[in-house]
Design a protein around this motif. Structure first.
Motif, short mmCIF file in Angstrom:
data_model
loop_
_atom_site.label_atom_id
_atom_site.label_comp_id
_atom_site.label_asym_id
_atom_site.label_seq_id
_atom_site.Cartn_x
_atom_site.Cartn_y
_atom_site.Cartn_z
N LEU A 75 6.51 0.31 14.13
CA LEU A 75 5.72 -0.15 12.97
C LEU A 75 6.62 -1.01 12.08
O LEU A 75 7.67 -0.57 11.61
CB LEU A 75 5.16 1.04 12.17
N LYS A 84 -2.17 -5.12 11.60
CA LYS A 84 -3.37 -5.39 10.79
C LYS A 84 -3.78 -6.86 10.76
O LYS A 84 -4.71 -7.21 10.05
CB LYS A 84 -3.12 -4.87 9.36
N GLN A 130 -4.11 2.73 12.85
CA GLN A 130 -4.41 1.51 12.10
C GLN A 130 -5.43 0.72 12.94
O GLN A 130 -5.60 0.99 14.12
CB GLN A 130 -3.16 0.69 11.92
N ASN A 158 9.86 -1.02 9.53
CA ASN A 158 9.77 0.36 9.08
C ASN A 158 10.53 1.15 10.16
O ASN A 158 11.73 1.31 10.02
CB ASN A 158 8.33 0.82 8.87
N VAL A 181 0.81 -1.22 0.00
CA VAL A 181 0.00 0.00 0.00
C VAL A 181 0.84 1.28 0.00
O VAL A 181 0.30 2.37 0.04
CB VAL A 181 -0.96 0.03 1.23
N LEU A 182 2.16 1.13 -0.06
CA LEU A 182 3.02 2.32 0.03
C LEU A 182 3.64 2.67 -1.32
O LEU A 182 3.48 1.93 -2.30
CB LEU A 182 4.13 2.08 1.06
N ASP A 193 -5.64 -1.43 1.87
CA ASP A 193 -5.68 -1.79 3.27
C ASP A 193 -7.04 -2.41 3.57
O ASP A 193 -8.04 -1.92 3.08
CB ASP A 193 -5.68 -0.46 4.05
N ARG A 206 -5.61 9.55 13.85
CA ARG A 206 -5.73 8.37 12.97
C ARG A 206 -4.85 7.24 13.49
O ARG A 206 -3.68 7.45 13.84
CB ARG A 206 -5.29 8.74 11.55
N ASN A 229 6.74 7.14 6.49
CA ASN A 229 5.34 7.11 6.03
C ASN A 229 4.75 8.51 5.99
O ASN A 229 3.98 8.85 5.10
CB ASN A 229 4.49 6.22 6.94
N LYS A 238 9.37 -0.16 2.65
CA LYS A 238 8.73 -1.41 2.19
C LYS A 238 8.74 -1.51 0.66
O LYS A 238 8.99 -2.59 0.11
CB LYS A 238 7.30 -1.48 2.72
N ASN A 259 2.95 7.76 12.95
CA ASN A 259 3.58 6.91 11.94
C ASN A 259 5.08 7.14 11.99
O ASN A 259 5.52 8.18 12.48
CB ASN A 259 3.06 7.25 10.53
N TYR A 306 6.52 -4.98 9.56
CA TYR A 306 5.69 -5.80 8.66
C TYR A 306 6.02 -7.28 8.80
O TYR A 306 7.13 -7.64 9.17
CB TYR A 306 5.96 -5.41 7.20
N LEU A 325 -4.06 4.49 5.45
CA LEU A 325 -3.03 5.54 5.42
C LEU A 325 -3.19 6.47 4.22
O LEU A 325 -3.03 7.69 4.32
CB LEU A 325 -1.62 4.90 5.41
N SER A 372 1.36 -4.38 7.63
CA SER A 372 1.84 -3.95 8.94
C SER A 372 1.35 -4.95 10.01
O SER A 372 0.26 -5.51 9.91
CB SER A 372 1.29 -2.54 9.22
C1 LMR Z 1 -0.32 2.40 8.05
O1 LMR Z 1 -1.46 2.06 7.72
O2 LMR Z 1 -0.06 3.45 8.65
C2 LMR Z 1 0.82 1.50 7.69
O3 LMR Z 1 0.47 0.21 8.00
C3 LMR Z 1 1.10 1.57 6.23
C4 LMR Z 1 2.31 0.72 5.92
O4 LMR Z 1 2.15 -0.25 5.22
O5 LMR Z 1 3.38 1.11 6.41
#
Ligand code: LMR
Length: 333
Positions: free
Chosen positions: A234, A93, A171, A146, A33-34, A72, A169, A213, A40, A209, A236, A192, A90
């Protein structure tokens, strides 16, 4: 005669198509997603390069950044269905798979330093966490870093009491939810990539974050203040669809395991430098004023967030939390 020519032709066509099939590479779709320049994104591209080199192109890795394939909240179901072969979501999640234990990484200040974090991820605790994914049809391959998180808002944040009243905000992790509530903030779950829009529209006031990010999503352009709390980690889990991974020819799987090892080393080296570079760029952009904390101030944040450890134990299991605390206690700063 006509029959002979026909069967010769059919035979030739069969041989040609078998040869073509024999050369068809195994395709791995790797979605994230980045942006490609995030830690990542860079690690996923590195994995692609090494996987293709080591297998001599018997494997083709297609990397889909920016959530263009799956967003996400869609990723983990997609890998279970086999619609995508690899991901690196991440650790916050994984509860959508019914696995709460990964949220242990969200507990504020649980890792006193990077060495303690690596000791956990590369030891028996890390291995047993990855094995928890097996029954869900997911193969856990490695942990990718990360970094440690900072907080941002449009009003100055110095001490923990400055969070009171802010909509922040997070996750979708209940440990992160508890963290923001403990500070008197209101947690709001957003993807994100939706955060810059939600900040502009006023749906949320702030974020947490790692700097990379914040920078790659241009969040610093809409947040005037940030504070280097380093309050949480944070990272993965690099994962694959288990049926796909187990069905790979043994030599190809061994090649890919090598590419995973190399990409993991790469990911876990560049992430820390990328984050310190991103923080410097954010600071020099002049758009966000970054506050650095003294050790006394950091201690105030640590104390304010201590109650989260207790509530998190109910969520992820006190045995796991205690085991981590015991293991990390022996790691010096
Ligand atoms: C987020 O949603 O802030 C992170 O999980 C995004 C990511 O993949 O680093």
């Amino acid at each position: 005669m006509k029959t002979l020519v026909c069967s010769l032709l059919a035979g030739t066509l069969f041989l040609l198509s078998s040869a073509a099939n024999a050369q068809q590479p195994i395709v791995i779709k790797f979605s994230h997603v980045l942006s490609p320049d995030s830690p990542k994104g860079r690690a996923a591209d590195f994995f692609k390069m090494r996987a293709e080199e080591i297998t001599r192109n018997r494997v083709k890795v297609e990397v889909y950044p920016n959530g263009q394939l799956f967003k996400d909240g869609e990723e983990l179901n997609a890998i279970q269905r086999g619609d995508v072969q690899m991901l690196a979501p991440s650790l916050s999640k994984f509860s959508v798979l019914g696995i709460r234990e990964f949220e242990v990484f969200d507990i504020p200040y649980i890792f006193p330093n990077r060495a303690a974090l690596k000791k956990i991820q590369e030891g028996t605790i890390g291995r047993s966490l990855l094995e928890k994914l097996d029954p869900q049809g997911v193969k856990g391959l490695a942990f990718w870093d990360n970094g440690f998180k900072i907080l941002s808002a449009n009003r100055p944040i110095n001490g923990p009491s400055d969070i009171r009243g802010l909509r922040l905000r997070i996750q979708g992790s209940l440990v992160l939810d508890a963290q923001m509530r403990t500070l008197g903030g209101t947690p709001q779950v957003f993807a994100l990539t939706d955060v810059p829009r939600a900040l502009k529209s006023g749906e949320i006031d702030g974020t947490e974050n790692p700097p990379s990010n914040m920078y790659s999503q241009r969040i610093h352009e809409v947040q005037q203040y940030a504070v280097e709390t380093n309050h949480g980690y944070l990272g993965y889990a690099l994962i694959a669809n288990k049926r796909f991974w187990d069905a790979l020819p043994a030599d190809i799987r061994a090649n890919l395991e090598q590419a995973v090892r190399e990409a993991t080393r790469f990911a876990n080296t560049i992430a820390w430098q990328d984050n310190s570079d991103a923080l410097a760029v954010i600071e020099h952009s002049g758009k966000t004023k970054v506050t650095h904390l003294s050790s006394a101030q950091l201690n105030e944040w640590r104390q304010a967030l201590l109650p989260v450890m207790k509530s998190a134990q109910q969520r992820v299991g006190s045995a796991l939390v205690n085991e981590i605390s015991k293991t990390t206690a022996s790691t010096s700063n």
